[in-house]
Design an enzyme around this catalytic site. Structure first.
Site, mmCIF file in Angstrom:
data_model
loop_
_atom_site.group_PDB
_atom_site.id
_atom_site.type_symbol
_atom_site.label_atom_id
_atom_site.label_comp_id
_atom_site.label_asym_id
_atom_site.label_seq_id
_atom_site.Cartn_x
_atom_site.Cartn_y
_atom_site.Cartn_z
ATOM 1 N N SER A 103 85.957 74.932 105.863
ATOM 2 C CA SER A 103 84.999 74.892 104.765
ATOM 3 C C SER A 103 84.465 76.252 104.362
ATOM 4 C CB SER A 103 83.846 73.957 105.119
ATOM 5 O OG SER A 103 83.253 74.323 106.346
ATOM 6 N N HIS A 159 87.384 68.998 102.329
ATOM 7 C CA HIS A 159 87.702 69.921 101.234
ATOM 8 C C HIS A 159 89.120 69.760 100.702
ATOM 9 C CE1 HIS A 159 83.888 71.984 101.644
ATOM 10 N NE2 HIS A 159 84.031 71.793 102.940
ATOM 11 N N LYS A 177 82.825 65.589 97.626
ATOM 12 C CA LYS A 177 83.208 66.919 97.135
ATOM 13 C C LYS A 177 84.064 66.747 95.886
ATOM 14 C CE LYS A 177 81.617 68.912 101.223
ATOM 15 N NZ LYS A 177 81.683 68.848 102.663
HETATM 16 C C1 LIG Z 1 80.704 68.560 103.679
HETATM 17 C C2 LIG Z 1 81.459 68.317 104.918
HETATM 18 C C3 LIG Z 1 81.207 67.201 105.719
HETATM 19 C C4 LIG Z 1 80.072 66.253 105.440
HETATM 20 O O1 LIG Z 1 80.316 65.481 104.328
HETATM 21 P P1 LIG Z 1 79.095 64.878 103.486
HETATM 22 O O2 LIG Z 1 79.736 63.797 102.696
HETATM 23 O O3 LIG Z 1 78.553 65.982 102.657
HETATM 24 O O4 LIG Z 1 78.098 64.366 104.474
HETATM 25 C C5 LIG Z 1 82.020 66.989 106.812
HETATM 26 N N1 LIG Z 1 83.012 67.850 107.119
HETATM 27 C C6 LIG Z 1 83.252 68.953 106.401
HETATM 28 C C7 LIG Z 1 84.377 69.868 106.782
HETATM 29 C C8 LIG Z 1 82.471 69.233 105.285
HETATM 30 O O5 LIG Z 1 82.695 70.344 104.575
#
Ligand SMILES: *Cc1c(COP(=O)(O)O)cnc(C)c1O
Length: 392
Positions: free
Chosen positions: A179, A207, A238
């Site tokens: 990320s 992602h 996302k």
């Molecule tokens: C954003 C993210 C999460 C959490 O997801 P949400 O839906 O925002 O709670 C989990 N793992 C990774 C790698 C992330 O970037």
């Protein structure tokens, strides 16, 4: 009062180190927003395909609210399972090419529910050092022995797997697209090492979902591996522009998690609006590859602009562009200088990233125009001239 004084002192400490975090209110999600009434480009969202603002996605969220109401009213195992959840889970399973799928209220909850359901005392769980915080937290919560290998260090992974024989079950957990660095996990090597030692691999594709691979199906598809080989986790929050997390895998895995994932069992079901938005977003991903093509075009344009400024992102594997400037203070000053020039790029600092690797994490989306990127390049040039380039 005593507690507040202690907390104030700790906050002052963070502030002195340039690590204090405060909330900044954006007018909405989307590529062009306002902050404190001033128009600016948003270059730090995860709305990679711009779907939070897509008319079909918005209409589907509104339609789901009209049809099902504002909330699901109960946890999934009580009376909270609605037809729209079943449709979403079937669509996700089809999208990922797995037997089954299930949704949680967030990606964070998906990790926190899944990992402790699969491993516990007497098991081994192995993480890449740069795995997302929710994965690390989930591993700690599980009570399994947690071992961490240096980022991408396959030699160390192999040696940790060498000890798998001493444990009942071994799970290797990795981000698909990391990320904060934007590089891709060496999934092929991880899988073959895990296979050698009878371990399973879970990939967090927060992602990668909607972006990576020829059809946006994720990082496994991007590197040409069958998803059935992994425990596939991803988010609806996302590129899919909604909220929620999912696990896609075998029917046995999903039924087991229905029974054992505490964040699924003891939490109210995903709201209809989020389910409706995610369903529509999956349809847009399938039917409009040109949106993904526009993201990659914009990523290319951004990279070109960075190169002309002498800036090299940590990785060019994905759509995430991390420009490391080392000191937290520098990152904050650059972020402020950019905001002064109408470009919003949040400073990413410890503990989100390791000490001494503070950075600007720049994300263009499919909804930006080439003009936006040109404008941003101008702002970057001035901001770096004002603050100074990181040397080396
Ligand atoms: C954003 C993210 C999460 C959490 O997801 P949400 O839906 O925002 O709670 C989990 N793992 C990774 C790698 C992330 O970037």
């Amino acid at each position: 009062m005593h507690l507040d004084e202690e907390l104030r002192a700790e906050l002052d400490d963070l502030s002195a180190q340039g690590l204090l975090r405060t909330l900044r209110t954006a007018s909405r999600a989307g590529p062009r927003i306002e902050i404190a009434g001033r128009p600016c480009l948003n270059l730090c969202s995860n709305d990679y395909l711009g779907l939070t603002q897509h008319p079909a996605v918005i209409a589907a969220a509104a339609g789901a609210v009209q049809r099902y109401g504002s909330g699901a009213g109960a946890s999934r195992l009580i009376s909270g399972t609605l037809p729209i959840h079943e449709e979403l889970e079937q669509t996700l399973a089809d999208f990922k090419g797995t037997e089954a799928a299930m949704v949680f209220t967030t990606g964070h909850a998906a990790n926190l529910g899944t990992i402790p359901a699969l491993v516990g005392r007497g098991d081994l769980v192995i993480c890449d050092k740069l795995n997302h915080a929710s994965l690390i937290d989930a591993c700690r919560l599980s009570g399994a022995r947690l071992r961490v290998y240096g980022h991408g260090d396959l030699g160390k992974l192999a040696s940790l797997l060498g000890g798998a024989g001493n444990f009942r079950r071994t799970l290797v957990v990795t981000d698909g697209v990391f990320s904060m660095d934007g590089d891709i996990a060496p999934l092929r090597d991880i899988l073959s090492l895990a296979d050698e030692h009878g371990a399973r691999v879970m990939v967090d594709d927060a992602h990668g979902t909607g972006v990576m691979g020829p059809d946006g199906r994720g990082t496994a598809q991007h590197v040409g591996l069958p998803t059935q080989r992994f425990i596939n986790m991803g988010t609806l929050s996302k590129a899919l522009g909604s909220l929620g997390g999912y696990i896609a895998g075998s029917g046995a895995l999903i039924s087991y998690l229905h029974n054992r994932a505490r964040s699924f069992i003891y939490s109210t079901a995903l709201p209809p609006a989020s389910a409706g938005a995610a369903l529509a977003a999956l349809r847009v991903v399938r039917e409009h590859p040109e949106i993904r093509a526009r993201l990659w075009r914009n990523v290319g344009a951004l990279r070109g602009a960075l190169r002309r400024l002498g800036l090299t992102p940590v990785s060019e594997d994905s759509h995430i562009n991390a420009v490391v400037v080392r000191e937290a203070e520098t990152a904050v000053r650059l972020s402020e200088a950019l905001l002064d020039r109408g470009a919003f790029v949040a400073a990413i600092r410890p503990p989100t990233v390791p000490q001494g690797t503070s950075r600007l994490r720049i994300t263009v989306t499919a909804a930006h125009t080439l003009g936006d990127i040109e404008q941003f390049a101008g702002a970057m040039k001035e901001a770096f001239e004002e603050v100074g380039l990181p040397d080396g």
